[in-house]
Design a protein around this motif. Structure first.
Motif, PDB file in Angstrom:
ATOM      1  N   PHE A   1     -50.238 -43.668 -90.405  1.00 49.20           N
ATOM      2  CA  PHE A   1     -50.014 -44.989 -90.995  1.00 49.20           C
ATOM      3  C   PHE A   1     -48.559 -45.386 -90.789  1.00 49.20           C
ATOM      4  O   PHE A   1     -47.644 -44.639 -91.118  1.00 49.20           O
ATOM      5  N   THR A   2     -48.354 -46.586 -90.221  1.00 51.42           N
ATOM      6  CA  THR A   2     -47.021 -47.152 -90.040  1.00 51.42           C
ATOM      7  C   THR A   2     -46.944 -48.421 -90.883  1.00 51.42           C
ATOM      8  O   THR A   2     -47.604 -49.416 -90.568  1.00 51.42           O
ATOM      9  N   PRO A   3     -46.134 -48.418 -91.971  1.00 50.56           N
ATOM     10  CA  PRO A   3     -46.098 -49.573 -92.864  1.00 50.56           C
ATOM     11  C   PRO A   3     -45.310 -50.742 -92.280  1.00 50.56           C
ATOM     12  O   PRO A   3     -44.424 -50.560 -91.449  1.00 50.56           O
ATOM     13  N   ASP A   4     -45.648 -51.956 -92.733  1.00 48.79           N
ATOM     14  CA  ASP A   4     -44.906 -53.156 -92.349  1.00 48.79           C
ATOM     15  C   ASP A   4     -43.586 -53.241 -93.112  1.00 48.79           C
ATOM     16  O   ASP A   4     -42.576 -53.669 -92.575  1.00 48.79           O
ATOM     17  N   ASP A   5     -43.626 -52.874 -94.380  1.00 47.46           N
ATOM     18  CA  ASP A   5     -42.489 -53.015 -95.283  1.00 47.46           C
ATOM     19  C   ASP A   5     -41.729 -51.695 -95.355  1.00 47.46           C
ATOM     20  O   ASP A   5     -42.327 -50.634 -95.525  1.00 47.46           O
ATOM     21  N   GLN A   6     -40.390 -51.752 -95.255  1.00 46.57           N
ATOM     22  CA  GLN A   6     -39.578 -50.542 -95.305  1.00 46.57           C
ATOM     23  C   GLN A   6     -39.574 -49.900 -96.688  1.00 46.57           C
ATOM     24  O   GLN A   6     -39.118 -48.776 -96.833  1.00 46.57           O
ATOM     25  N   ARG A   7     -40.098 -50.599 -97.692  1.00 39.54           N
ATOM     26  CA  ARG A   7     -40.190 -50.001 -99.030  1.00 39.54           C
ATOM     27  C   ARG A   7     -41.133 -48.812 -99.026  1.00 39.54           C
ATOM     28  O   ARG A   7     -40.993 -47.908 -99.839  1.00 39.54           O
ATOM     29  N   PHE A   8     -42.140 -48.810 -98.157  1.00 37.27           N
ATOM     30  CA  PHE A   8     -43.145 -47.759 -98.118  1.00 37.27           C
ATOM     31  C   PHE A   8     -42.836 -46.771 -97.001  1.00 37.27           C
ATOM     32  O   PHE A   8     -42.373 -47.161 -95.933  1.00 37.27           O
ATOM     33  N   SER A   9     -43.123 -45.514 -97.268  1.00 42.72           N
ATOM     34  CA  SER A   9     -42.973 -44.504 -96.224  1.00 42.72           C
ATOM     35  C   SER A   9     -44.280 -44.420 -95.439  1.00 42.72           C
ATOM     36  O   SER A   9     -45.329 -44.803 -95.933  1.00 42.72           O
ATOM     37  N   GLY A  10     -44.209 -43.932 -94.238  1.00 40.67           N
ATOM     38  CA  GLY A  10     -45.413 -43.715 -93.450  1.00 40.67           C
ATOM     39  C   GLY A  10     -46.080 -42.424 -93.891  1.00 40.67           C
ATOM     40  O   GLY A  10     -45.519 -41.637 -94.661  1.00 40.67           O
ATOM     41  N   CYS A  11     -47.284 -42.177 -93.419  1.00 49.10           N
ATOM     42  CA  CYS A  11     -47.982 -40.935 -93.768  1.00 49.10           C
ATOM     43  C   CYS A  11     -48.950 -40.585 -92.647  1.00 49.10           C
ATOM     44  O   CYS A  11     -49.195 -41.383 -91.750  1.00 49.10           O
ATOM     45  N   ARG A  12     -49.470 -39.386 -92.750  1.00 50.49           N
ATOM     46  CA  ARG A  12     -50.463 -38.913 -91.781  1.00 50.49           C
ATOM     47  C   ARG A  12     -51.416 -37.952 -92.468  1.00 50.49           C
ATOM     48  O   ARG A  12     -51.083 -37.369 -93.491  1.00 50.49           O
ATOM     49  N   ASP A  13     -52.603 -37.801 -91.891  1.00 45.64           N
ATOM     50  CA  ASP A  13     -53.606 -36.893 -92.437  1.00 45.64           C
ATOM     51  C   ASP A  13     -54.497 -36.434 -91.298  1.00 45.64           C
ATOM     52  O   ASP A  13     -54.552 -37.075 -90.236  1.00 45.64           O
ATOM     53  N   ARG A  14     -55.192 -35.334 -91.515  1.00 43.69           N
ATOM     54  CA  ARG A  14     -56.149 -34.843 -90.524  1.00 43.69           C
ATOM     55  C   ARG A  14     -57.376 -34.335 -91.263  1.00 43.69           C
ATOM     56  O   ARG A  14     -57.277 -33.878 -92.402  1.00 43.69           O
ATOM     57  N   ALA A  15     -58.529 -34.450 -90.621  1.00 45.47           N
ATOM     58  CA  ALA A  15     -59.779 -34.036 -91.251  1.00 45.47           C
ATOM     59  C   ALA A  15     -60.665 -33.348 -90.219  1.00 45.47           C
ATOM     60  O   ALA A  15     -61.097 -33.975 -89.254  1.00 45.47           O
ATOM     61  N   PRO A  16     -60.947 -32.058 -90.417  1.00 52.90           N
ATOM     62  CA  PRO A  16     -61.918 -31.395 -89.541  1.00 52.90           C
ATOM     63  C   PRO A  16     -63.331 -31.808 -89.932  1.00 52.90           C
ATOM     64  O   PRO A  16     -63.610 -32.082 -91.102  1.00 52.90           O
ATOM     65  N   PHE A  17     -64.221 -31.889 -88.947  1.00 54.68           N
ATOM     66  CA  PHE A  17     -65.613 -32.239 -89.205  1.00 54.68           C
ATOM     67  C   PHE A  17     -66.499 -31.608 -88.151  1.00 54.68           C
ATOM     68  O   PHE A  17     -66.020 -31.141 -87.125  1.00 54.68           O
ATOM     69  N   LYS A  18     -67.807 -31.580 -88.430  1.00 46.64           N
ATOM     70  CA  LYS A  18     -68.774 -30.960 -87.528  1.00 46.64           C
ATOM     71  C   LYS A  18     -69.736 -32.001 -86.960  1.00 46.64           C
ATOM     72  O   LYS A  18     -70.112 -32.937 -87.648  1.00 46.64           O
ATOM     73  N   VAL A  19     -70.096 -31.785 -85.731  1.00 51.56           N
ATOM     74  CA  VAL A  19     -71.198 -32.521 -85.106  1.00 51.56           C
ATOM     75  C   VAL A  19     -72.204 -31.443 -84.734  1.00 51.56           C
ATOM     76  O   VAL A  19     -71.880 -30.500 -84.037  1.00 51.56           O
ATOM     77  N   GLY A  20     -73.441 -31.575 -85.255  1.00 55.90           N
ATOM     78  CA  GLY A  20     -74.411 -30.523 -85.007  1.00 55.90           C
ATOM     79  C   GLY A  20     -75.821 -31.040 -84.995  1.00 55.90           C
ATOM     80  O   GLY A  20     -76.109 -32.138 -85.463  1.00 55.90           O
ATOM     81  N   GLY A  21     -76.727 -30.240 -84.473  1.00 57.89           N
ATOM     82  CA  GLY A  21     -78.132 -30.625 -84.426  1.00 57.89           C
ATOM     83  C   GLY A  21     -78.356 -31.770 -83.459  1.00 57.89           C
ATOM     84  O   GLY A  21     -77.468 -32.210 -82.758  1.00 57.89           O
TER      85      GLY A  21
END
Length: 173
Positions: free
Chosen positions: A108-128
């Motif tokens: 996430f890259t914010p428009d306003d400098q008041r907010f910090s950016g952030c990041r996340d990751r999520a593992p998931f499965k594709v099966g069947g």
């Protein structure tokens, strides 16, 4: 008498020096930032279906807006999309992926400098594999611990047999 005049003269000179002294340090350019949190979720899916990606950005105060970049690495190249985030949770339709374990990331890259950016990751499965038209995945449903169909049929047969024996015994009596 000279001593009496020397003390007020020294105080007056000190006062003039304080008034004429250079100004203090200039204001700091520091702007406090509000921490943001990225929340990414990707439910497990079946082969042949598009991956569904859910993104939510939260902040301690205010509503952050900006750009959200979602990436899913895959061979030979990665699937990437960048969308606008306006403060409401996003539901993105991703690619169809082969069976296996995968990982999605969000930045996430914010428009306003008041907010910090952030990041996340999520593992998931594709099966069947899919196959039925109900969209429920058919044989890909998890085993919830219910009895196998054979035991259900055997139990129904025993129930009917017992009911028939009771009815026959009542007719003889």
């Amino acid at each position: 008498m000279a001593r009496l005049l020397a003390l007020p003269g020294a105080v007056m000179a000190l006062f003039v020096l304080l008034l004429v002294s250079p100004p203090g340090a200039r204001a700091d350019d520091y702007v406090p930032t509000v921490p943001t949190g990225c929340h990414l979720s990707v439910p497990a899916t079946v082969v042949g279906d598009h991956v569904i990606i859910r993104v939510r950005i939260s902040a301690a105060s205010g509503t952050p807006t900006g750009q959200v970049a979602v990436t899913i690495p895959r061979k030979p190249d990665a699937w990437t999309t960048t969308v606008r985030y306006e403060g409401t949770p996003l539901r993105l339709v991703g690619p169809k992926l082969p069976k296996g374990d995968h990982v999605a990331t969000v930045v996430f890259t914010p428009d306003d400098q008041r907010f910090s950016g952030c990041r996340d990751r999520a593992p998931f499965k594709v099966g069947g594999v899919g196959g039925d038209d109900t969209g429920r995945g058919g044989e890909n449903l998890p085993n919830t611990g219910g009895p196998h169909l054979m035991w259900v049929i055997a139990g129904a047969g025993l129930l009917l047999t017992g009911g028939g024996l009771v009815e026959r015994g009542r007719r003889k009596a």
